[in-house]
Enzyme design. Structure first.
Site, PDB file in Angstrom:
ATOM      1  CB  VAL A  11      -0.954   0.004   1.218  1.00 35.71           C
ATOM      2  CG1 VAL A  11      -1.760   1.297   1.255  1.00 35.71           C
ATOM      3  CG2 VAL A  11      -1.879  -1.209   1.159  1.00 35.71           C
ATOM      4  CG  ASP A  30       9.749   0.293   6.095  1.00 39.56           C
ATOM      5  OD1 ASP A  30       8.788  -0.128   5.436  1.00 39.56           O
ATOM      6  OD2 ASP A  30      10.197  -0.280   7.120  1.00 39.56           O
ATOM      7  CD  GLU A 151      -5.429  -1.150   0.131  1.00 35.80           C
ATOM      8  OE1 GLU A 151      -5.477  -1.994   1.027  1.00 35.80           O
ATOM      9  OE2 GLU A 151      -5.579  -1.417  -1.083  1.00 35.80           O
ATOM     10  CG  LEU A 153      -4.091   0.116  -4.025  1.00 39.56           C
ATOM     11  CD1 LEU A 153      -2.668   0.524  -3.666  1.00 39.56           C
ATOM     12  CD2 LEU A 153      -4.578   0.898  -5.232  1.00 39.56           C
ATOM     13  CG  ASN A 211     -11.278  -6.279   0.610  1.00 40.35           C
ATOM     14  OD1 ASN A 211     -11.451  -5.925  -0.557  1.00 40.35           O
ATOM     15  ND2 ASN A 211     -10.115  -6.200   1.217  1.00 40.35           N
ATOM     16  CB  CYS A 263      -6.943  -8.125   1.314  1.00 33.20           C
ATOM     17  SG  CYS A 263      -5.534  -7.069   1.032  1.00 33.20           S
ATOM     18  CE  LYS A 266      -4.907  -7.493   6.231  1.00 28.94           C
ATOM     19  NZ  LYS A 266      -5.721  -6.262   6.205  1.00 28.94           N
ATOM     20  CE  LYS A 324      -3.834 -10.735  -6.958  1.00 30.59           C
ATOM     21  NZ  LYS A 324      -4.721  -9.600  -7.256  1.00 30.59           N
ATOM     22  NE  ARG A 331       1.104 -11.050   2.442  1.00 28.43           N
ATOM     23  CZ  ARG A 331       1.108  -9.713   2.521  1.00 28.43           C
ATOM     24  NH1 ARG A 331       1.018  -9.118   3.686  1.00 28.43           N
ATOM     25  NH2 ARG A 331       1.188  -8.982   1.413  1.00 28.43           N
TER      26      ARG A 331
HETATM   27  C1  UDX Z   1      -8.179  -7.652  -2.679  1.00 25.92           C
HETATM   28  C2  UDX Z   1      -9.214  -6.661  -3.182  1.00 25.92           C
HETATM   29  O1  UDX Z   1      -9.601  -7.017  -4.511  1.00 25.92           O
HETATM   30  C3  UDX Z   1      -8.622  -5.258  -3.180  1.00 25.92           C
HETATM   31  O2  UDX Z   1      -9.593  -4.324  -3.585  1.00 25.92           O
HETATM   32  C4  UDX Z   1      -8.163  -4.937  -1.752  1.00 25.92           C
HETATM   33  O3  UDX Z   1      -7.628  -3.635  -1.668  1.00 25.92           O
HETATM   34  C5  UDX Z   1      -7.134  -5.950  -1.320  1.00 25.92           C
HETATM   35  O4  UDX Z   1      -7.691  -7.263  -1.381  1.00 25.92           O
HETATM   36  P1  UDX Z   1      -6.081  -8.957  -3.569  1.00 25.92           P
HETATM   37  O5  UDX Z   1      -6.153  -9.650  -2.241  1.00 25.92           O
HETATM   38  O6  UDX Z   1      -4.781  -8.469  -4.072  1.00 25.92           O
HETATM   39  O7  UDX Z   1      -7.102  -7.680  -3.574  1.00 25.92           O
HETATM   40  O8  UDX Z   1      -6.568 -10.011  -4.628  1.00 25.92           O
HETATM   41  P2  UDX Z   1      -7.889 -10.235  -5.485  1.00 25.92           P
HETATM   42  O9  UDX Z   1      -7.549 -10.037  -6.903  1.00 25.92           O
HETATM   43  O10 UDX Z   1      -9.011  -9.481  -4.920  1.00 25.92           O
HETATM   44  O11 UDX Z   1      -8.149 -11.803  -5.234  1.00 25.92           O
HETATM   45  C6  UDX Z   1      -8.349 -12.251  -3.902  1.00 25.92           C
HETATM   46  C7  UDX Z   1      -8.515 -13.766  -3.943  1.00 25.92           C
HETATM   47  O12 UDX Z   1      -9.728 -14.100  -4.615  1.00 25.92           O
HETATM   48  C8  UDX Z   1      -7.385 -14.485  -4.696  1.00 25.92           C
HETATM   49  O13 UDX Z   1      -7.070 -15.689  -4.011  1.00 25.92           O
HETATM   50  C9  UDX Z   1      -8.021 -14.786  -6.049  1.00 25.92           C
HETATM   51  O14 UDX Z   1      -7.455 -15.951  -6.649  1.00 25.92           O
HETATM   52  C10 UDX Z   1      -9.466 -15.040  -5.643  1.00 25.92           C
HETATM   53  N1  UDX Z   1     -10.432 -14.826  -6.731  1.00 25.92           N
HETATM   54  C11 UDX Z   1     -10.581 -13.583  -7.259  1.00 25.92           C
HETATM   55  C12 UDX Z   1     -11.214 -15.908  -7.156  1.00 25.92           C
HETATM   56  O15 UDX Z   1     -11.062 -17.029  -6.667  1.00 25.92           O
HETATM   57  N2  UDX Z   1     -12.145 -15.695  -8.126  1.00 25.92           N
HETATM   58  C13 UDX Z   1     -12.322 -14.473  -8.689  1.00 25.92           C
HETATM   59  O16 UDX Z   1     -13.171 -14.347  -9.575  1.00 25.92           O
HETATM   60  C14 UDX Z   1     -11.518 -13.378  -8.254  1.00 25.92           C
END
Ligand code: UDX
Length: 432
Positions: A11, A30, A151, A153, A211, A263, A266, A324, A331
């Site tokens: 972030v 930092d 955020e 992101l 989220n 995210c 958590k 992903k 994590r």
């Molecule tokens: C997420 C939120 O999208 C973001 O807005 C927030 O700020 C932080 O947390 P992130 O954790 O980086 O972002 O990943 P994201 O792309 O949201 O995917 C989260 C999890 O869902 C991953 O394990 C991904 O594989 C899974 N996922 C996502 C699915 O299984 N199917 C989907 O269609 C989309």
């Protein structure tokens, strides 16, 4: 404007670099000296596509600085973003806010003129109130304002999500702060982002609620996928069929392994904890967390069936192990549950991930990193497509794998069942 980002993780670093790229003067702070020295040499500690170019460009332009001196950086800035980690407490649901509160305390020692202090880290509702209390112990109320600016992101898409957000959420009822922040975000608003000014607590809740809803959508389609497997329906058809309803929307409706990352797991737990503390219950989110926690075991049972209960000495390959694609983040990745389980059952495991070897698997005998797809797959009995990296989408497994009747288990549905059938490859997907 003069900004100070406290914390240089996903972030703080991404937001700081993007603010610098919008023309602001930014100091990223930092306490980790090694990390700061690497950043000064444009060595980026996180895998975020496009970030290194932006760091180099803005560092060279002198808009972006790195420092370990929080006091000096705060004194030089008008807006201070708290971007430190808020991990879940061990074996609890509660978020650990110790880093947020110690940053607030340090900041309060260095306020000589009006400053806006912004919680950008994901923090439980009412954290802003506590930060305000900490700072007001040392600083008069007219010299600071505490704002929530969550955020949104996604890892791997963080720069795009910063530059082209759907919305900017600013939680403050302080008119002066709201005006300053609307000005800071003007370049994004002028490109179409919605600017939402609300109360600080509402802004804090919006982040968690957002989220948790996305995690719910994913869990919803994952559970439908379980039903589709029983009824011989392709869940992808169902996902398209419901996602084209604009009230539902097609995104975050791709069935897969358990959701992971830093995210969703958590934030869903922290939201449940907030509800518990407020003597109310978010039963739906509890069900989502419970369902997701059980998903890896469900898929492991499926793998055991696919291997006809004979896992010992089977050669199993994991293509991708990160939570992903387009991130190196492990994590809460489902591979952290699946690989140890199969290893314990006596499988010989090889894995390949574009982001390299993972220390998480070093302690396991018979779990071996291979630095290319061919070496990882050629002797496999079972190939598990765990992470949807683009480079996996076009590989010709028939050419790579030496074993005659190898099996592929596609946890991300990146391959077509029809094509696999045509090539006489034993194929299993998710929800089909
Ligand atoms: C997420 C939120 O999208 C973001 O807005 C927030 O700020 C932080 O947390 P992130 O954790 O980086 O972002 O990943 P994201 O792309 O949201 O995917 C989260 C999890 O869902 C991953 O394990 C991904 O594989 C899974 N996922 C996502 C699915 O299984 N199917 C989907 O269609 C989309």
């Amino acid at each position: 404007m003069k900004l100070c980002m406290i914390g240089t993780g996903y972030v703080g670093l991404v937001s700081g670099v993007c603010f610098a790229d919008l023309g602001n003067e930014v100091i990223c702070v930092d306490k980790d000296k090694l990390k700061i020295n690497k950043l000064k040499k444009s060595i980026i500690p996180i895998y975020e596509p496009g970030l290194d170019e932006l760091v180099k460009k803005n560092f060279k332009a002198g808009r972006l600085k790195f420092s370990t001196d929080l006091a000096e950086s705060v004194q030089k800035s008008n807006i201070i973003f708290i971007c430190v980690g808020t991990p879940t407490k061990k074996n609890r649901y509660e978020a650990d806010l110790s880093q947020v509160y110690s940053a607030a305390k340090e900041i309060s020692k260095n306020i000589k003129s009006f400053k806006i202090i912004i919680n950008k880290s994901t923090v439980p509702v009412t954290t802003g109130d506590n930060v305000e209390k900490i700072i007001s112990k040392k600083v008069k109320h007219n010299l600071f304002s505490v704002v929530s600016n969550p955020e949104f992101l996604r890892e791997g898409e963080a720069i795009r999500d910063f530059i082209y957000p759907d919305r900017v959420v600013i939680g403050t009822k302080n008119k002066k702060s709201n005006k300053i922040l609307k000005n800071l975000y003007l370049p994004l608003i002028s490109k179409g982002a919605k600017y939402i000014n609300t109360s600080r607590r509402a802004a804090e809740l919006i982040k968690y609620a957002s989220n948790a809803f996305l995690a719910t959508k994913i869990t919803y389609i994952n559970e439908l996928a379980n039903l589709c497997e029983k009824l011989k329906i392709n869940v992808e058809d169902v996902s398209i069929g419901i996602g084209t309803d604009k009230r539902i929307g097609g995104r975050f409706l791709r069935a897969g392994p358990a959701y992971g990352g830093s995210c969703f797991p958590k934030d869903t737990r922290a939201l449940i904890d907030t509800a518990n503390k407020s003597k109310t219950s978010l039963s739906l989110i509890k069900t989502v967390v419970d369902s997701n926690d059980k998903r890896s075991n469900l898929l492991l049972k499926r793998i055991t069936t696919i291997l006809k209960n004979k896992i010992k000495n089977k050669k199993i390959t994991f293509l991708g192990v990160t939570f992903k694609a387009n991130t190196d983040d492990m994590r809460e990745s489902s591979s952290l549950k699946m690989i140890p389980f199969l290893n314990k059952k006596g499988a010989k495991i090889r894995y390949y991930d574009p982001t390299g070897k993972k220390s998480e698997f070093d302690k396991f005998k018979n779990v071996e990193f291979k630095n290319n797809i061919k070496d990882a797959c050629e002797l496999s009995d079972l190939i598990i497509l765990h992470t949807e990296w683009n480079e996996f989408k076009l590989i010709d497994l028939k050419k790579i794998v030496k074993k005659k009747n190898f099996i592929i288990y596609d946890l991300r549905n990146i391959y077509s069942s029809e094509k696999m059938k045509k090539n006489n490859i034993k194929y299993f997907g998710i929800g089909k």
